[in-house]
Design an enzyme around this catalytic site. Structure first.
Site, PDB file in Angstrom:
ATOM      1  N   LYS A  51      71.971  95.974   0.030  1.00 42.80           N
ATOM      2  CA  LYS A  51      71.341  94.681   0.316  1.00 42.80           C
ATOM      3  C   LYS A  51      69.840  94.831   0.555  1.00 42.80           C
ATOM      4  O   LYS A  51      69.028  94.097  -0.022  1.00 42.80           O
ATOM      5  CB  LYS A  51      71.996  94.047   1.547  1.00 42.80           C
ATOM      6  CG  LYS A  51      71.251  92.855   2.145  1.00 42.80           C
ATOM      7  CD  LYS A  51      71.951  92.374   3.402  1.00 42.80           C
ATOM      8  CE  LYS A  51      71.198  91.222   4.051  1.00 42.80           C
ATOM      9  NZ  LYS A  51      70.058  91.681   4.860  1.00 42.80           N
ATOM     10  N   ASN A  52      69.448  95.771   1.412  1.00 40.81           N
ATOM     11  CA  ASN A  52      68.036  95.874   1.784  1.00 40.81           C
ATOM     12  C   ASN A  52      67.163  96.328   0.615  1.00 40.81           C
ATOM     13  O   ASN A  52      66.008  95.918   0.504  1.00 40.81           O
ATOM     14  CB  ASN A  52      67.877  96.818   2.982  1.00 40.81           C
ATOM     15  CG  ASN A  52      68.459  96.225   4.255  1.00 40.81           C
ATOM     16  OD1 ASN A  52      68.597  95.002   4.367  1.00 40.81           O
ATOM     17  ND2 ASN A  52      68.810  97.063   5.204  1.00 40.81           N
TER      18      ASN A  52
ATOM     19  N   ASP B  35      68.882  87.207  10.844  1.00 38.42           N
ATOM     20  CA  ASP B  35      69.710  87.414  12.023  1.00 38.42           C
ATOM     21  C   ASP B  35      68.963  87.055  13.302  1.00 38.42           C
ATOM     22  O   ASP B  35      67.765  87.320  13.435  1.00 38.42           O
ATOM     23  CB  ASP B  35      70.139  88.884  12.122  1.00 38.42           C
ATOM     24  CG  ASP B  35      71.171  89.246  11.072  1.00 38.42           C
ATOM     25  OD1 ASP B  35      71.986  88.373  10.728  1.00 38.42           O
ATOM     26  OD2 ASP B  35      71.160  90.398  10.597  1.00 38.42           O
TER      27      ASP B  35
ATOM     28  N   ARG C  79      65.273  85.928   5.626  1.00 40.95           N
ATOM     29  CA  ARG C  79      64.283  86.884   6.119  1.00 40.95           C
ATOM     30  C   ARG C  79      63.579  87.620   4.965  1.00 40.95           C
ATOM     31  O   ARG C  79      62.371  87.826   4.980  1.00 40.95           O
ATOM     32  CB  ARG C  79      64.992  87.904   7.017  1.00 40.95           C
ATOM     33  CG  ARG C  79      64.088  89.027   7.531  1.00 40.95           C
ATOM     34  CD  ARG C  79      63.209  88.570   8.648  1.00 40.95           C
ATOM     35  NE  ARG C  79      62.277  89.600   9.068  1.00 40.95           N
ATOM     36  CZ  ARG C  79      61.325  89.421   9.964  1.00 40.95           C
ATOM     37  NH1 ARG C  79      61.188  88.254  10.533  1.00 40.95           N
ATOM     38  NH2 ARG C  79      60.501  90.384  10.302  1.00 40.95           N
TER      39      ARG C  79
ATOM     40  N   ASP D  69      70.790  99.266  11.993  1.00 35.77           N
ATOM     41  CA  ASP D  69      71.883  98.444  11.473  1.00 35.77           C
ATOM     42  C   ASP D  69      73.253  99.064  11.708  1.00 35.77           C
ATOM     43  O   ASP D  69      74.267  98.376  11.605  1.00 35.77           O
ATOM     44  CB  ASP D  69      71.697  98.207   9.968  1.00 35.77           C
ATOM     45  CG  ASP D  69      70.632  97.156   9.675  1.00 35.77           C
ATOM     46  OD1 ASP D  69      70.250  96.428  10.607  1.00 35.77           O
ATOM     47  OD2 ASP D  69      70.181  97.070   8.521  1.00 35.77           O
TER      48      ASP D  69
ATOM     49  N   MET E 281      65.047  98.624  18.982  1.00 42.34           N
ATOM     50  CA  MET E 281      64.205  97.712  18.212  1.00 42.34           C
ATOM     51  C   MET E 281      64.413  96.236  18.547  1.00 42.34           C
ATOM     52  O   MET E 281      63.456  95.466  18.601  1.00 42.34           O
ATOM     53  CB  MET E 281      64.435  97.930  16.716  1.00 42.34           C
ATOM     54  CG  MET E 281      63.894  99.246  16.206  1.00 42.34           C
ATOM     55  SD  MET E 281      64.054  99.413  14.428  1.00 42.34           S
ATOM     56  CE  MET E 281      62.972  98.108  13.845  1.00 42.34           C
TER      57      MET E 281
END
Length: 437
Positions: free
Chosen positions: A22-23, A121, A97, A321, A343
């Site tokens: 996905k990223n 998110d 995002r 993640d 984070m």
């Protein structure tokens, strides 16, 4: 809004093929805006967040052809810049995002880029300063409409290469600045750049398009700008977060699962991190084999006997993640572990749902939680819960698959944002899961 009904406590068995990352997809899809030529991208995951970005590109005027479920061609030879100033774009852009990464390519190629404050998110503050500081260093003018939460950068005379030291090793920030710099005049040096595999993949794609980039894989990138880029073909890596999710699920449900074609060389510290929880796995060619953990798994202490701490860090450290998945898997381990999510200050707030299921967790503060494992001597109890974000959602799904009884997870759109056909693939392994609209 969809719902999952899950009957837990059933060991699973079989093989699973991880989806595309996905990223990485969010980055390389934005890069198609850098050229007027055709770009072919394969192994694109069919998930909500990626499909939203593809729709946004289409609304921008990019010609899109779907060759199969996971392969597309893109040609940005007639981009509609007026769309960037429309109300439709303001609504569409703020729901995703990853939309922030269209700004760098648009600024580089057309001298202007705009974006509403992007969503994603609800896991805490996710500032954009790194992105825009980088664009300013390249010579762009920045403006921000506080009333409409609308960002803009403009460089009508083009961008100029510059040296910059990023204030954080932001992955999306690095990607955005990198895509702006490849068409800038002169040399750009990015120090403290993110260097995870997906950034390396983006660099490789840009080089295939004609960019001049050195230092790939390190935190010091040097980009010599070129006048234009050409088309290319690119294949997206398997999703390392999903691979970690399957590892955690296999251990938590005491299942025998083989994860196929994982690109071991791109997993970094992830197998080691799960190994610290006592999870056993074997490398079989490019697959991961996880045996059924019928006798459980034991968390390793440090060599002096002190309790293990697992914390996120920029690559090659552990990706944030995966901390939610590691946390839920630890609830049935032998031993204790401190989870330190550095984070995002809201990412651990789903643990109350695990506590309701009987997990022994002490939430110390918004960033830290202590987990005392059950060693499967006390099974989690089924319950009704709501998925707050992608990674918490998949963690709750793993907990439900391990729990005794029938659990209900609402707001599963959050899970669908990051996981392709998760219920179908679980059923293929023997899970009892039902999607209810």
């Amino acid at each position: 809004m969809g719902t999952f009904k899950i009957e837990g406590g059933i060991p699973l068995q079989g093989e699973v093929q991880p989806q595309g990352a996905k990223n990485e997809a969010l980055q390389v899809l934005c890069a198609v805006l850098l050229t007027s030529e055709k770009v072919t991208i394969s192994n694109i995951p069919d998930i909500i967040d990626v499909n939203k970005l593809i729709t946004l590109l289409g609304n921008l005027g990019v010609k899109i052809e779907k060759l199969d479920r996971n392969t597309y061609t893109f040609q940005a030879d007639n981009v509609d810049l007026d769309y960037l100033k429309s109300d439709a774009f303001r609504e569409e852009g703020k729901s995703l995002r990853g939309s922030i990464m269209i700004v760098g390519p648009l600024l580089a190629r057309f001298g202007q880029g705009y974006i509403p404050k992007p969503g994603g998110d609800k896991i805490g503050r996710r500032r954009l300063d790194t992105h825009f500081d980088g664009f300013i260093n390249l010579g762009a003018t920045f403006r921000y409409n506080r009333e409409e939460y609308f960002y803009g950068v403009e460089a009508p005379n083009g961008l100029k290469g510059a040296y910059m030291l990023l204030d954080e090793a932001s992955v999306t920030g690095t990607a955005n600045i990198l895509m702006a710099a490849v068409l800038a005049e002169g040399t750009t040096t990015i120090y403290n750049a993110a260097c995870e595999p997906y950034i390396q993949q983006l660099c490789d794609m840009l080089v295939a398009m004609g960019a001049n980039i050195s230092g790939i894989g390190s935190n010091l990138l040097v980009i010599n700008g070129v006048q234009e880029l050409r088309g290319c073909e690119h294949r997206i890596l398997p999703d390392m977060i999903e691979i970690g999710s399957w590892i955690g699920l296999a251990a938590m449900t005491r299942s025998e699962i083989t994860i196929k074609n994982v690109s071991w060389d791109s997993l970094g510290i992830i197998p080691t991190a799960f190994g610290k929880l006592g999870i056993r796995m074997e490398k079989r060619n490019d697959d991961i084999y996880i045996p059924a953990h019928t006798n459980g798994y034991e968390i390793q202490n440090y060599i002096d006997g002190s309790i293990l701490t697992m914390a996120d860090a920029p690559w090659p450290g552990l990706t944030p993640d995966l901390l939610s998945i590691i946390l839920v898997v630890a609830t049935q381990a032998r031993g204790e572990v401190l989870i330190h999510q550095k984070m995002f200050e809201s990412r651990l707030f789903f643990v109350d749902k695990l506590i309701d299921m009987g997990a022994k967790i002490i939430l110390c503060d918004p960033h830290r939680a202590v987990i005392i494992g059950h060693d499967f001597k006390s099974q989690l109890k089924a319950t009704k819960m709501t998925s707050p974000d992608i990674r918490a959602g998949i963690s709750l799904l793993i907990a439900a698959l391990s729990a005794k009884g029938i659990s209900v997870i609402q707001n599963i759109d959050q899970i669908d944002r990051g996981y392709e056909d998760i219920d179908i693939r679980l059923k293929a392994l023997g899970a009892k899961i039902e999607r209810v609209d």
